[in-house]
Design a protein around this motif. Structure first.
Motif: not given
Length: 358
Positions: A191-202
């Motif tokens: 959850d913490r790592a995903a906060a700055s990620g793009d959920p549509r990247a992969i």
């Protein structure tokens, strides 16, 4: 016994949390939890033998703390309740043994109940919520279980619509976190790592969601293939000498899990004509899961209920609450002829229920 507002102590030891809860009817008096999570962290997951020993050490102090917080004495109890299953066999045995000893010593009725149905009963302890309506669809998501249920009556009619066929959602979070080099437990770390990620990247796969899966596995879940897809994607990046975008991988993985969970749960609501969805289990603490469920349910005309997050993880209060509902419904206590059942089916709400006296 006060059948309208029974005072019940609940014991929950199905996994790595020693939960002691005390309720009076639907009023929460104490929710005491002693977690052994730190002891398991160095192994990267729950070790059954470690969990069982931790329960043995934590039970008496947890009971004493719960009694002190609630301001009641053991002699005041109307009933004792305990998780009979499902869960880790050794861990369950500790709670079952303690509950039997306590009930016999006090001469108090004992109710052996189902851990998964207990997660639904946790909703009853939300003092700010409207009464739970039936039928309702319940999605239970935790480290060991991912189940979709149709609840027509909490104390007598719970139908299993589907469940995980391999890894549970929480287990998949732990394994993917390990692949990404993140600490245990994996859920909060992803959850913490995903906060700055793009959920549509992969675009990771959505297990058991193809048209060909709908006949046999419409409401079942599979996250093992998703975990493998993440590992293979990372291996490909590393083999190509490319950096691994941890935030994007975490966000895309989380989105795949959430998409499957919410899609299947709302499909069950629509197909069964039930405009209500209850979310339970420790993984419900995942912020993105709650966001997507609320957003998509609103669009589908489905009302979502989420118990207080403190009652979503494994706890004794939910076990006490389920027993209190059984008592209010006129249910008889369990006999002592029950044990720990690691694979107890969700349709078995109470174990070894006695018959009406002659």
């Amino acid at each position: 016994m006060n059948r309208e507002e029974p005072l019940v102590l609940g014991i929950e030891t199905s996994c790595d949390e020693t939960g002691i809860g005390i309720v009076r009817g639907r009023t929460l008096l104490s929710n005491t939890i002693a977690s052994s999570m730190d002891e398991h962290a160095r192994f990267g997951g729950v070790v059954p033998e470690v969990a069982a020993r931790a329960h043995l050490e934590a039970l008496q102090p947890a009971i004493e703390a719960a009694l002190a917080e609630s301001g009641v004495a053991l002699a005041d109890l109307d009933a004792v309740a305990v998780t009979s299953g499902p869960g880790l066999a050794g861990a369950l045995m500790v709670g079952v043994g303690a509950a039997k000893a306590l009930a016999v010593a006090l001469g108090t009725p004992l109710y052996a109940v189902n851990h998964l149905v207990g997660h639904i009963a946790a909703d009853l302890l939300d003092a700010d919520a409207e009464p739970l309506e039936y039928p309702t669809v319940a999605l239970l998501v935790s480290g060991g279980h991912t189940s979709l249920l149709l609840v027509r009556d909490l104390t007598s009619d719970v139908e299993l619509l589907g469940e995980t066929v391999d890894d549970a959602a929480g287990e998949a979070f732990d394994k993917v976190a390990r692949i990404l080099g993140l600490p245990y437990p994996g859920g909060p770390e992803i959850d913490r790592a995903a906060a700055s990620g793009d959920p549509r990247a992969i675009r990771f796969p959505r297990g058991l969601s193809r048209a060909s899966d709908m006949d046999r596995h419409r409401y079942d879940f599979s996250f093992s293939g998703l975990k493998t897809a993440v590992a293979r994607w990372i291996e490909h990046q590393e083999a190509a000498g490319e950096p691994v975008p941890v935030a994007d991988v975490a966000a895309s993985f989380r989105e795949a899990v959430v998409d499957v969970l919410v899609t299947k749960a709302l499909d069950a609501c629509v197909r069964h004509g039930v405009p209500r969805l209850l979310l339970g289990g420790g993984v419900i603490a995942n912020r993105r899961l709650r966001e997507v469920a609320l957003e998509r349910a609103d669009a589908a005309g489905v009302a979502v209920r989420i118990p207080p997050l403190s009652l979503c993880t494994d706890n004794g209060a939910m076990i006490a609450a389920l027993a209190a509902e059984l008592i209010r419904a006129g249910g008889q206590p369990s006999t002592l002829a029950f044990g720990a059942d690691s694979t107890l089916p969700v349709t078995e709400i109470q174990v070894a229920a006695g018959s009406e006296p002659a």
